[in-house]
Write a protein that holds these residues in place. Structure first.
Motif, PDB file in Angstrom:
ATOM      1  N   ALA A  98       1.038  -1.147   0.137  1.00  0.00           N
ATOM      2  CA  ALA A  98      -0.159   0.088   0.052  1.00  0.00           C
ATOM      3  C   ALA A  98       0.962   1.262  -0.171  1.00  0.00           C
ATOM      4  O   ALA A  98       1.946   1.336   0.913  1.00  0.00           O
ATOM      5  CB  ALA A  98      -0.982  -0.095   1.336  1.00  0.00           C
ATOM      6  N   ARG A  99       0.603   2.251  -0.674  1.00  0.00           N
ATOM      7  CA  ARG A  99       1.362   3.652  -0.834  1.00  0.00           C
ATOM      8  C   ARG A  99       2.771   3.506  -1.136  1.00  0.00           C
ATOM      9  O   ARG A  99       3.784   4.183  -0.676  1.00  0.00           O
ATOM     10  CB  ARG A  99       0.796   4.410   0.257  1.00  0.00           C
ATOM     11  CG  ARG A  99      -0.410   4.659   0.538  1.00  0.00           C
ATOM     12  CD  ARG A  99      -0.742   5.661   1.709  1.00  0.00           C
ATOM     13  NE  ARG A  99      -1.979   5.877   2.108  1.00  0.00           N
ATOM     14  CZ  ARG A  99      -2.600   6.669   2.839  1.00  0.00           C
ATOM     15  NH1 ARG A  99      -1.715   7.393   3.616  1.00  0.00           N
ATOM     16  NH2 ARG A  99      -3.873   6.970   2.971  1.00  0.00           N
ATOM     17  N   GLN A 100       2.869   2.300  -1.980  1.00  0.00           N
ATOM     18  CA  GLN A 100       4.268   2.086  -2.463  1.00  0.00           C
ATOM     19  C   GLN A 100       4.426   2.356  -4.083  1.00  0.00           C
ATOM     20  O   GLN A 100       3.547   2.052  -4.917  1.00  0.00           O
ATOM     21  CB  GLN A 100       4.740   0.625  -2.348  1.00  0.00           C
ATOM     22  CG  GLN A 100       6.005   0.270  -2.616  1.00  0.00           C
ATOM     23  CD  GLN A 100       6.449  -1.031  -2.587  1.00  0.00           C
ATOM     24  OE1 GLN A 100       5.857  -2.117  -3.279  1.00  0.00           O
ATOM     25  NE2 GLN A 100       7.120  -1.399  -1.411  1.00  0.00           N
ATOM     26  N   PHE A 101       5.538   3.083  -4.478  1.00  0.00           N
ATOM     27  CA  PHE A 101       5.936   3.173  -5.896  1.00  0.00           C
ATOM     28  C   PHE A 101       6.933   1.969  -6.153  1.00  0.00           C
ATOM     29  O   PHE A 101       8.227   1.872  -5.631  1.00  0.00           O
ATOM     30  CB  PHE A 101       6.582   4.484  -5.998  1.00  0.00           C
ATOM     31  CG  PHE A 101       5.616   5.595  -6.319  1.00  0.00           C
ATOM     32  CD1 PHE A 101       4.359   5.746  -5.686  1.00  0.00           C
ATOM     33  CD2 PHE A 101       6.092   6.754  -6.792  1.00  0.00           C
ATOM     34  CE1 PHE A 101       3.573   6.637  -5.711  1.00  0.00           C
ATOM     35  CE2 PHE A 101       5.202   7.885  -7.036  1.00  0.00           C
ATOM     36  CZ  PHE A 101       3.745   7.771  -6.329  1.00  0.00           C
ATOM     37  N   HIS A 102       6.423   1.146  -6.938  1.00  0.00           N
ATOM     38  CA  HIS A 102       7.188  -0.204  -7.459  1.00  0.00           C
ATOM     39  C   HIS A 102       7.414  -0.087  -9.118  1.00  0.00           C
ATOM     40  O   HIS A 102       6.829   0.138  -9.690  1.00  0.00           O
ATOM     41  CB  HIS A 102       6.288  -1.261  -7.112  1.00  0.00           C
ATOM     42  CG  HIS A 102       7.137  -2.511  -6.993  1.00  0.00           C
ATOM     43  ND1 HIS A 102       7.063  -3.362  -6.335  1.00  0.00           N
ATOM     44  CD2 HIS A 102       8.073  -3.148  -8.180  1.00  0.00           C
ATOM     45  CE1 HIS A 102       7.911  -4.562  -6.448  1.00  0.00           C
ATOM     46  NE2 HIS A 102       8.635  -4.304  -7.631  1.00  0.00           N
ATOM     47  N   GLY A 103       8.730  -0.150  -9.290  1.00  0.00           N
ATOM     48  CA  GLY A 103       9.226  -0.008 -10.498  1.00  0.00           C
ATOM     49  C   GLY A 103       9.510  -1.426 -10.995  1.00  0.00           C
ATOM     50  O   GLY A 103      10.047  -2.406 -10.607  1.00  0.00           O
ATOM     51  N   VAL A 104       9.378  -1.390 -12.441  1.00  0.00           N
ATOM     52  CA  VAL A 104       9.514  -2.753 -13.226  1.00  0.00           C
ATOM     53  C   VAL A 104      10.516  -2.200 -14.512  1.00  0.00           C
ATOM     54  O   VAL A 104      10.090  -1.714 -15.223  1.00  0.00           O
ATOM     55  CB  VAL A 104       8.315  -3.563 -13.748  1.00  0.00           C
ATOM     56  CG1 VAL A 104       8.884  -4.847 -14.490  1.00  0.00           C
ATOM     57  CG2 VAL A 104       7.478  -3.807 -12.504  1.00  0.00           C
ATOM     58  N   ILE A 105      11.718  -3.019 -14.337  1.00  0.00           N
ATOM     59  CA  ILE A 105      12.667  -2.617 -15.296  1.00  0.00           C
ATOM     60  C   ILE A 105      13.049  -3.870 -16.086  1.00  0.00           C
ATOM     61  O   ILE A 105      12.989  -5.023 -15.502  1.00  0.00           O
ATOM     62  CB  ILE A 105      13.965  -1.797 -14.932  1.00  0.00           C
ATOM     63  CG1 ILE A 105      14.802  -2.468 -13.760  1.00  0.00           C
ATOM     64  CG2 ILE A 105      13.455  -0.408 -14.232  1.00  0.00           C
ATOM     65  CD1 ILE A 105      15.918  -1.907 -13.246  1.00  0.00           C
ATOM     66  N   GLY A 106      13.819  -3.768 -17.261  1.00  0.00           N
ATOM     67  CA  GLY A 106      14.487  -4.759 -17.917  1.00  0.00           C
ATOM     68  C   GLY A 106      14.565  -4.428 -19.323  1.00  0.00           C
ATOM     69  O   GLY A 106      14.036  -3.604 -19.690  1.00  0.00           O
ATOM     70  N   PRO A 107      15.582  -5.286 -20.246  1.00  0.00           N
ATOM     71  CA  PRO A 107      15.678  -4.993 -21.412  1.00  0.00           C
ATOM     72  C   PRO A 107      14.419  -5.148 -22.273  1.00  0.00           C
ATOM     73  O   PRO A 107      13.423  -5.710 -21.721  1.00  0.00           O
ATOM     74  CB  PRO A 107      16.721  -6.045 -22.028  1.00  0.00           C
ATOM     75  CG  PRO A 107      17.350  -6.558 -20.540  1.00  0.00           C
ATOM     76  CD  PRO A 107      16.112  -6.577 -19.542  1.00  0.00           C
ATOM     77  N   LYS A 151       1.117   9.367  -3.615  1.00  0.00           N
ATOM     78  CA  LYS A 151       1.593   8.212  -2.523  1.00  0.00           C
ATOM     79  C   LYS A 151       0.780   8.191  -1.462  1.00  0.00           C
ATOM     80  O   LYS A 151       0.459   7.506  -0.775  1.00  0.00           O
ATOM     81  CB  LYS A 151       2.904   8.230  -2.198  1.00  0.00           C
ATOM     82  CG  LYS A 151       3.614   7.006  -1.383  1.00  0.00           C
ATOM     83  CD  LYS A 151       5.028   7.361  -1.103  1.00  0.00           C
ATOM     84  CE  LYS A 151       6.023   6.795  -2.307  1.00  0.00           C
ATOM     85  NZ  LYS A 151       7.299   6.865  -2.111  1.00  0.00           N
ATOM     86  N   GLU A 152      -0.006   9.788  -1.340  1.00  0.00           N
ATOM     87  CA  GLU A 152      -0.811   9.867  -0.300  1.00  0.00           C
ATOM     88  C   GLU A 152      -2.228   9.105  -0.506  1.00  0.00           C
ATOM     89  O   GLU A 152      -2.962   8.652   0.490  1.00  0.00           O
ATOM     90  CB  GLU A 152      -1.196  11.361  -0.012  1.00  0.00           C
ATOM     91  CG  GLU A 152       0.052  12.071   0.293  1.00  0.00           C
ATOM     92  CD  GLU A 152      -0.222  13.585   0.226  1.00  0.00           C
ATOM     93  OE1 GLU A 152      -1.588  13.787   0.210  1.00  0.00           O
ATOM     94  OE2 GLU A 152       0.678  14.514   0.296  1.00  0.00           O
ATOM     95  N   HIS A 153      -2.630   8.578  -1.682  1.00  0.00           N
ATOM     96  CA  HIS A 153      -3.794   8.004  -2.104  1.00  0.00           C
ATOM     97  C   HIS A 153      -3.653   6.744  -2.553  1.00  0.00           C
ATOM     98  O   HIS A 153      -4.774   5.900  -2.243  1.00  0.00           O
ATOM     99  CB  HIS A 153      -4.395   8.857  -2.992  1.00  0.00           C
ATOM    100  CG  HIS A 153      -4.622  10.651  -2.597  1.00  0.00           C
ATOM    101  ND1 HIS A 153      -5.097  11.040  -1.713  1.00  0.00           N
ATOM    102  CD2 HIS A 153      -3.634  11.338  -3.414  1.00  0.00           C
ATOM    103  CE1 HIS A 153      -4.785  12.342  -1.756  1.00  0.00           C
ATOM    104  NE2 HIS A 153      -4.109  12.693  -2.624  1.00  0.00           N
ATOM    105  N   CYS A 154      -2.493   6.377  -3.397  1.00  0.00           N
ATOM    106  CA  CYS A 154      -2.632   5.031  -4.120  1.00  0.00           C
ATOM    107  C   CYS A 154      -0.937   4.424  -4.152  1.00  0.00           C
ATOM    108  O   CYS A 154      -0.204   5.307  -3.832  1.00  0.00           O
ATOM    109  CB  CYS A 154      -3.421   4.952  -5.194  1.00  0.00           C
ATOM    110  SG  CYS A 154      -2.540   5.966  -6.597  1.00  0.00           S
ATOM    111  N   SER A 155      -1.127   3.161  -4.714  1.00  0.00           N
ATOM    112  CA  SER A 155       0.158   2.648  -4.960  1.00  0.00           C
ATOM    113  C   SER A 155       0.081   2.953  -6.471  1.00  0.00           C
ATOM    114  O   SER A 155      -0.860   2.887  -7.384  1.00  0.00           O
ATOM    115  CB  SER A 155       0.224   1.310  -4.641  1.00  0.00           C
ATOM    116  OG  SER A 155       0.132   1.103  -3.408  1.00  0.00           O
ATOM    117  N   VAL A 156       1.431   2.989  -7.161  1.00  0.00           N
ATOM    118  CA  VAL A 156       2.095   2.909  -8.603  1.00  0.00           C
ATOM    119  C   VAL A 156       2.676   1.853  -8.781  1.00  0.00           C
ATOM    120  O   VAL A 156       3.910   1.833  -8.282  1.00  0.00           O
ATOM    121  CB  VAL A 156       2.348   4.517  -8.791  1.00  0.00           C
ATOM    122  CG1 VAL A 156       2.459   4.512 -10.167  1.00  0.00           C
ATOM    123  CG2 VAL A 156       1.266   5.626  -8.204  1.00  0.00           C
TER     124      VAL A 156
END
Length: 244
Positions: free
Chosen positions: A28-37, A191-196
């Motif tokens: 909850a309220r986390q910014f999670h990145g997905v990277i890769g080639p 981040k105050e309202h949702c996760s991304v």
């Protein structure tokens, strides 16, 4: 309980394996990145999460509720919203009307008949436009906006449903350095309202905004952890970062 839990995600297109044994957790309220080639399965993973593609095998839970068998509309009602890489605004309409349609899409027909609901919708549109520095463009035809402003407009539209989880597929693609910097500034208050959950090629952008990174390689999770952990990961350096 985590907001999003995807476990053992497999996705096949005929003989081609796009995703295999993919686990992903977003708090909850986390910014999670997905990277890769390129070709590592990033966009396919987002499509599987929102139901644009069916998973071949695996489970997806949002706030503890299994959703892998739900259609995209049902997943959206559960609290997910996705902005694809390719902009899909209605170019002939004004900026205001694009966001208004996105807001009203989640209202019932009967509620739309009431003037109070229309006033409430307009207030919501104004707030979304202000959040993405689009107020002065409210009456401008959306198709005439710069690429960067069109991207911001579509993010505002994706937020119209007030999702618990916003998924962004390369939100800074085609932007200038300054536009990418501003995009980070505009997203942080969310981040105050949702996760991304963000798929992105711009490593500087994603390292500057995300709490956690997951690295995909050939359809599998290579590593996952904090930005500091990923930056120091020998596996990531050898397979991905060294080639960017």
């Amino acid at each position: 309980m985590s907001l999003l839990e995807a476990r053992g995600i497999h996705k096949r297109f005929g003989p081609f394996v796009a995703l295999e044994h993919v686990d992903l957790t977003v708090e909850a309220r986390q910014f999670h990145g997905v990277i890769g080639p390129n070709g590592s399965g990033k966009s396919t993973l987002l499509k599987c999460l929102v139901g644009a593609e069916d998973v071949t095998r695996g489970t997806i839970a949002l706030a503890g509720k299994r959703i892998e068998k739900l259609d995209p509309a049902e997943r959206a009602r559960s609290g997910m919203s996705l902005k694809f890489q390719i902009v899909s605004i209605i170019a002939q309409l004004s900026v205001f009307d694009n966001v208004l349609l996105a807001v009203q899409a989640h209202d019932s027909f009967l509620s739309l008949l009431g003037s109070r609901t229309r006033r409430k919708s307009a207030a919501r549109v104004d707030a979304l436009l202000a959040s993405f520095r689009l107020t002065r463009y409210a009456d401008v035809t959306a198709g005439t906006l710069s690429h960067g402003h069109q991207q911001w407009l579509e993010i505002a539209m994706a937020l119209a449903s007030e999702p618990r989880l916003l998924l962004l597929d390369e939100p800074t693609a085609g932007m200038s350095i300054e536009e990418r910097r501003l995009t980070g500034e505009l997203l942080r208050p969310l981040k105050e309202h949702c996760s991304v959950l963000i798929v992105e090629h711009d490593l500087d952008f994603i390292r500057g905004i995300c709490d956690v990174l997951t690295v995909l390689h050939q359809g599998e999770v290579l590593d996952s952890g904090t930005v500091a952990h990923i930056q120091s990961s020998r596996k990531v350096q050898e397979v991905y970062l060294a080639h960017v």
